[in-house]
Motif scaffolding. Structure first.
Motif, short mmCIF file in Angstrom:
data_model
loop_
_atom_site.label_atom_id
_atom_site.label_comp_id
_atom_site.label_asym_id
_atom_site.label_seq_id
_atom_site.Cartn_x
_atom_site.Cartn_y
_atom_site.Cartn_z
N GLU A 108 1.05 4.84 0.26
CA GLU A 108 1.57 5.72 1.61
C GLU A 108 0.23 6.76 2.12
OE1 GLU A 108 2.85 10.22 4.29
OE2 GLU A 108 4.23 9.38 2.19
N SER A 109 -0.43 7.71 0.98
CA SER A 109 -1.48 8.15 1.54
C SER A 109 -2.14 7.11 0.58
CB SER A 109 -0.88 9.76 0.88
OG SER A 109 -0.23 10.29 1.07
N ASP A 123 -15.18 7.03 0.18
CA ASP A 123 -15.60 7.11 0.64
C ASP A 123 -16.97 8.78 1.11
OD1 ASP A 123 -14.84 4.51 1.40
OD2 ASP A 123 -14.41 4.89 3.49
N GLN A 124 -16.09 9.65 1.49
CA GLN A 124 -17.40 10.34 1.65
C GLN A 124 -18.37 10.48 0.44
OE1 GLN A 124 -14.51 13.66 2.42
NE2 GLN A 124 -14.46 13.33 5.19
N GLU A 143 -20.76 8.30 0.87
CA GLU A 143 -22.20 9.12 1.07
C GLU A 143 -22.66 10.17 0.94
OE1 GLU A 143 -21.77 8.73 4.99
OE2 GLU A 143 -23.14 9.69 5.75
N ARG A 187 -0.18 13.99 -3.31
CA ARG A 187 0.97 13.93 -1.79
C ARG A 187 1.60 12.76 -2.04
NH1 ARG A 187 -2.71 16.80 1.03
NH2 ARG A 187 -3.27 15.05 2.28
N MET A 215 -4.38 5.46 1.80
CA MET A 215 -5.65 5.55 2.75
C MET A 215 -6.23 6.86 2.86
SD MET A 215 -4.86 2.23 3.71
CE MET A 215 -3.86 1.26 3.60
N ASP A 216 -5.85 8.47 2.58
CA ASP A 216 -6.16 9.21 2.78
C ASP A 216 -7.36 9.38 1.78
OD1 ASP A 216 -6.83 11.06 4.41
OD2 ASP A 216 -4.16 12.59 3.16
N ALA A 274 0.99 -0.79 0.24
CA ALA A 274 -0.25 -0.17 0.36
C ALA A 274 0.87 1.39 -0.63
CB ALA A 274 -0.88 -0.14 1.25
N VAL A 283 -10.73 7.42 1.99
CA VAL A 283 -11.38 8.08 2.56
C VAL A 283 -12.17 9.10 1.85
CG1 VAL A 283 -11.76 9.98 5.17
CG2 VAL A 283 -10.04 8.44 4.55
N TYR A 284 -11.62 9.79 1.46
CA TYR A 284 -12.20 10.78 1.18
C TYR A 284 -13.88 10.13 -0.56
CZ TYR A 284 -9.40 14.61 2.33
OH TYR A 284 -8.72 15.47 3.43
N ARG A 344 -10.38 17.82 -2.62
CA ARG A 344 -9.52 17.28 -1.17
C ARG A 344 -8.40 16.18 -2.18
NH1 ARG A 344 -13.09 17.64 3.69
NH2 ARG A 344 -13.70 19.79 3.84
N GLU A 374 -16.48 20.01 -3.68
CA GLU A 374 -15.44 19.86 -2.46
C GLU A 374 -14.38 18.91 -2.10
OE1 GLU A 374 -14.68 22.54 -0.97
OE2 GLU A 374 -13.47 21.75 1.04
N VAL A 375 -14.88 17.94 -2.24
CA VAL A 375 -14.72 16.41 -2.27
C VAL A 375 -13.31 16.31 -2.82
CG1 VAL A 375 -14.43 13.72 -1.15
CG2 VAL A 375 -16.16 15.90 0.14
#
Lengths: 663, 375
Positions: free
Chosen positions: B42-43, B52-53, B56, B88, B45-46, B40, B49-50, B81, B77-78
């Motif tokens: 590094e980023s 997932d958002q 949602e 990154r 996972m970050d 995996a 999260v987005y 991000r 917006e998401v």
């Protein structure tokens, strides 16, 4: 296999693993080396396994009365009931420290297991910070408070039979409190990890909130239970004494409550980042302080602290390193964190900032009141005690505006709110408050002049919380079916907030009822005599000696009649534990609704009479029911696993004018 | 130090095995992740999260919880991000990784055992097994050296109550264990079977004194006097006769007795120092307020006991059907040290209950128990 030595060695290995965990993952995260970062999880699990093993071994030593372990010899006895043998494990300094570390490593293990969707760097850093805390505590235990110190040869019998400590309330109180304290170590670890990494991202807020919530729920339970224990067991009839031990747990609770609210802002709006990080650090610092204030004996006397300098110096060193170190890191790194969005003073965020201001100010008040006497004693040797008046005049006034604002907060829109519009929607709450105040004035006689106003405030808070939900589901404004659908669709976090806020109101009602309207009578009664207390006619039937398993009671048998109707018996007792000739007082309670009649016996006279102290405490149970409601709100909010997106809305003006299904 | 016993090393093999296994497990916890390749980035996972958002927002929008326009704004917006996070992601692994892994692996293998050995070595007691109370209570009599010895001697004496040497050996052991009444009985038996000697008389009287809580009773004093008759200048007897004088409120007499004992002692006798200390104690200013006997001597009580025993004997003489009465009488005589009378009572009882085997059996057992052998 259950030799105490196995437990001792397991603790030592846990220390070795904690050292690995505090160095290797963070090294990996600085170098971007995934293999090194990946060591964090198995090592955290290993630590948890070893610390748990050592706790199990210690518990086993208590169960089988292995008096070759000094800790067991000092704190147990072969004839103790089973449950108190178990609770004896954490009823003493050494064992309680082991329990602390068990919970600490449990939280680390939970991060390791459930943190799969955490960014690897964040996870490695968080676990490394947890590793530092674990190292400090394990070193402290092994160096100054080893629970596995042995006695050769083993004595045949243990020392402790203290009956006062044999109480279910005391048995489960410390674990609840510790889960609360240690739970805040998670937000601390996340905060420090973020500072090290120099970035706070979406995952950060998403992770911190549930941990903080868990810690908050347990701490609430611990404090509430401790308060109830003091109420029914100590026989003084009070429920909160502003005792330093109580304050030590109240301070992290206040800071933690503030943290919970500022985390919402951060999660939703990415604002208040820096402040939230600081709160996380402060909350855990206060938890550390609370743990050590109670455990080091410094509260009883600064001199007792000095008697055991090794322990004391170690404790001071831990406090200095963790509090000082994390604050220094904060000062150094916080400016690098990216600031979030702006907002107007009158807005949901603004209300939450207000909440934070009042909570931290009240926390500071408690802090000063608790530590000032200690500082004074250290510096000048003068012993003073800061009593309830100080706290009532500092803490109390801060709580009033907090509760006034608390009702407004959830009605305000994010970014920019309209105070007048909210006030209009709160008309019903104001009406309820005024009505409650007037009714209280009319019904009660005596009592402080301000008391009815506080009853009004309590009703304002409760009705305000109900209105919050009613507004969101458009109760009575939309068809019932729509309201029901909206109620079902309403995020559980919103339900949780409303319920928890209502709980505060309920608790306030109990506090006002108990402090302002309690009736107290002390009488010397002879058998056959009667007294009227708060509508009860109470007759002393006689004093009866009763033999218990390890105590002797002198029971005052009282028959209670209410309006001429038999309402049962009250049997308070003076108790003497025969083994230690230790006298205690067993109060008797009679509950009517949420009010209680409380009888505490004094000393029997030579002529067959006995001094009896009667309290009538209106609505006293609401204090603890209120905390239960607050905890339930916390649970509701915790069950809400939704993500909080918090993206900008298209039109700010529209947002202000209508009620959003916010959160 | 009664409970002290050398703990056998029987548990030590298990404990070393446990220590070895635990240490190995600890090292394994570090080595395991090092040996596994981690894929995996590094980023990632970050980014997850987005993602997932975003999902949602879609769900909320479908459920009608947020309006279409708001959902769209949130999505933008998401996504912004998300893009930022994706940028990154930078490959950082690479050079030095293998070296670092080796360093950590070697470190774990060396450092973990070293820390454990250092921290545990200074305070642990690996050879000292756990001591659960129940287990100790069960094991104690059989395994303890002292207890085992006593159990063997007692079994032997139960079979051969006439073995005077055995009684003589077990006497001081009882005394050391604090089983004073047993010691009195054992020494009385030794004296009876082996015949009187200065040592035996003095030893019995000493045990009797201890059983009276340190008060030299009339009975004990008589014993010490008999010992002095058998062996002039017997130090133990002399010491206790002096003590008796002191307890009677005659410190001067006591001092004189002890001084005479010291004067006549053979050079270098080990007990001289003790006697001199006692003399010094009485010779000091404390003499004026010489302590009275702390407790009334049992001699005061004796007549009452005597009367009770005599009454019982008289009753049994007129009506001897009460078997338990006989048992009590025999015991009483034995306790009072009147073996002859005890034996006589046993003989009478034997005659009285001659036909009843179980009662004769109990009498035999009693005779054995009390050590009043013969018949």
């Amino acid at each position: 296999m259950m030799s105490p030595e196995v437990g001792h060695f397991a603790l030592v290995l846990a220390l070795a693993l904690a050292l690995v965990q505090s160095v290797v993952p963070i090294w990996g995260s600085r170098r971007g080396d995934t293999a090194l970062m990946a060591t964090a999880s198995p090592v955290a699990l290993g630590q948890f396994a070893f610390v748990t093993l050592s706790f199990v071994v210690l518990t086993y030593a208590y169960l089988v009365s292995d008096f070759s372990v000094e800790n067991v010899f000092q704190n147990s006895h072969s004839t103790k009931p089973l449950i108190y043998k178990i609770s004896g494990v954490w009823g003493n300094h050494e064992g309680s420290m082991v329990l602390w570390v068990v919970i600490l490593t449990l939280f680390s293990a939970l991060v390791a297991v459930f943190g799969r969707n955490l960014p690897l760097t964040l996870k490695a850093n968080v676990l490394a910070v947890q590793g530092w805390i674990t190292v400090a505590f394990l070193l402290f235990i092994l160096k100054t408070s080893n629970p596995f110190a042995r006695i050769i040869p083993a004595p045949m019998e243990g020392r402790d039979l203290n009956p006062l400590l044999q109480d279910v309330g005391l048995a489960i109180h410390p674990p609840l409190l510790y889960i609360g304290y240690v739970g805040f170590s998670m937000s601390f670890a996340f905060a420090v990890a973020a500072l090290i990494d120099g970035k706070l991202d979406a995952a950060w807020a998403r992770w911190v909130r549930p941990w903080t919530l868990v810690a908050w729920i347990f701490l609430t339970a611990g404090i509430s239970m401790g308060s109830y224990w003091a109420y029914y067991e100590l026989g003084w009839g009070g429920w909160w004494f502003w005792d330093p031990v109580e304050n030590a747990s109240l301070m992290p609770w206040l800071a933690g409550t503030a943290l919970l609210h500022s985390a919402i802002v951060m999660e939703k709006r990415e604002a208040l980042k820096v402040w939230t990080v600081l709160l996380a650090i402060l909350t855990f610092s206060l938890s550390l302080l609370g743990t050590f204030l109670v455990r080091s004996g410094v509260l009883t006397s600064v001199h007792a602290f000095a008697v055991d300098p090794e322990r004391g110096v170690f404790i001071l060193a831990i406090l200095v390193v963790f509090i000082g170190g994390s604050l220094a890191l904060y000062a150094w790194r916080a400016p690098t964190l990216k600031q979030g969005g702006l907002f107007a003073p009158v807005s949901r965020e603004g209300a939450l900032v207000l909440n934070n201001l009042f909570l931290t100010a009240s926390c500071a008040a408690v802090f000063v009141g608790t530590l000032y006497p200690l500082a004074l004693e250290t510096l000048t040797g003068a012993k003073i005690s800061v009593g309830p008046p100080f706290f009532n005049w500092t803490f109390g006034p801060l709580m009033v505006p907090l509760m006034l604002a608390m009702v407004f907060g959830p009605f305000l829109a994010w970014k920019r709110g309209d105070l007048a519009a909210v006030a209009q929607r709160l008309t019903l709450a104001f009406a309820a408050a005024i009505l409650a105040t007037l009714v209280t004035y009319a019904v009660t006689t005596g009592g402080p002049v301000l008391a009815p106003l506080f009853v009004g405030l309590a009703f304002y808070v409760i009705v305000g919380a109900i209105l919050d939900v009613a507004e969101r589901i458009q109760l009575f404004r939309a068809p019932a079916a729509t309201s029901l659908a909206r109620a079902r669709g309403l995020p559980r976090a919103a339900w949780g907030a409303a319920v928890a806020h209502a709980g505060v109101g309920v608790m306030l009602l109990g506090i006002v009822g108990e402090t302002a309207y309690k009736q107290e009578t002390i009488v010397q009664m002879r058998p056959g005599e009667s007294i009227a207390v708060a509508g009860y006619d109470i007759t002393l039937q006689g004093l009866v000696p009763v033999e218990g398993p390890n105590y002797r009671d002198l029971v005052a048998r009282l028959t209670v009649r209410e309006g001429g109707v038999d309402a049962g018996m009250l049997e308070p007792a003076k108790r003497v534990y025969t083994a230690r000739a230790m006298p205690t007082t067993e109060a008797a309670l009679k509950t009517r609704g949420v009010s209680q009649l409380y009888v505490s016996p004094g000393d029997p006279g030579t002529d067959g009479s006995i001094a009896l102290r009667f309290f009538y405490k209106p609505m006293v149970l609401l204090i603890w029911i209120g905390t239960l409601v607050m905890m339930f709100g916390g649970l509701l909010s915790l069950s809400d696993r939704r993500l909080r997106v918090g993206a900008p809305k298209p039109s700010a003006r529209r947002v202000a004018a209508t009620v959003q299904p916010a959160e | 130090m009664i409970g002290r016993r050398p703990k056998a090393m029987e548990g030590s093999l298990t404990i070393w095995l446990a220590i070895a296994v635990m240490t190995a497990a600890a090292i394994f916890a570090v080595l395991l992740p090092l040996s596994r390749p981690v894929t995996a980035a590094e980023s990632e996972m970050d980014v997850a999260v987005y993602k997932d958002q975003l999902a949602e927002i879609g769900r909320d929008s479908d459920a009608g919880l947020i309006g279409a326009a708001e959902a769209e704004a949130a999505r933008i917006e998401v996504s912004r991000r998300l893009i930022a996070a994706s940028e990154r992601i930078a490959a950082t692994a690479g050079e030095g990784a293998a070296r670092r892994r080796r360093l950590v692996a070697v470190g774990a293998i060396v450092v973990i055992p070293a820390i454990a050995a250092f921290a545990y070595g200074s305070r642990g007691h690996p050879g000292y097994a756990g001591q659960p109370l129940a287990e100790r209570q069960r094991v104690e009599p059989a395994q303890t050296d002292m207890a085992g010895l006593i159990a063997r001697i007692e079994a032997h004496l139960a079979a051969n109550p006439g073995d005077g040497r055995g009684w003589e050996v077990v006497g001081p052991v009882y005394l050391r264990l604090g089983r004073v009444p047993d010691a009195v009985r054992a020494r009385a038996n030794a004296l009876r079977i082996l015949g009187p000697s200065a040592d035996r008389e003095a030893d019995l009287a000493e045990a009797q004194t201890l059983s009276a809580g340190g008060v030299v009773t009339a009975e004990a004093k008589a014993g010490f006097e008999r010992a002095l008759v058998l062996g002039a200048g017997h130090p133990k007897a002399g010491y206790f006769i002096g003590l008796a004088a002191e307890q009677d409120g005659k410190p001067d007499e006591a001092r004189a007795i002890w001084a005479k004992l010291v004067a006549e002692a053979p050079a270098g006798a080990p007990w001289i120092a003790l006697l001199q200390a006692e003399i010094a104690r009485l010779g000091g200013p404390a003499v004026a307020t010489a302590p009275a006997p702390a407790t009334p001597a049992p001699a005061v009580v004796a007549p009452e006991i005597r009367a009770m025993v005599d009454g019982l004997a008289a009753r049994l003489a007129s009506d001897g059907a009460d078997f338990d009465g006989w048992i009590r009488l025999v015991r009483s005589y034995a306790v009072l040290g009147e073996a002859e009378k005890a034996r006589a009572a046993v003989a009478s009882a034997r005659q009285r209950f001659a036909g009843e085997a179980d009662k004769i059996g109990r009498l035999d057992g009693l005779v054995n128990e009390l050590g009043i052998g013969g018949s």
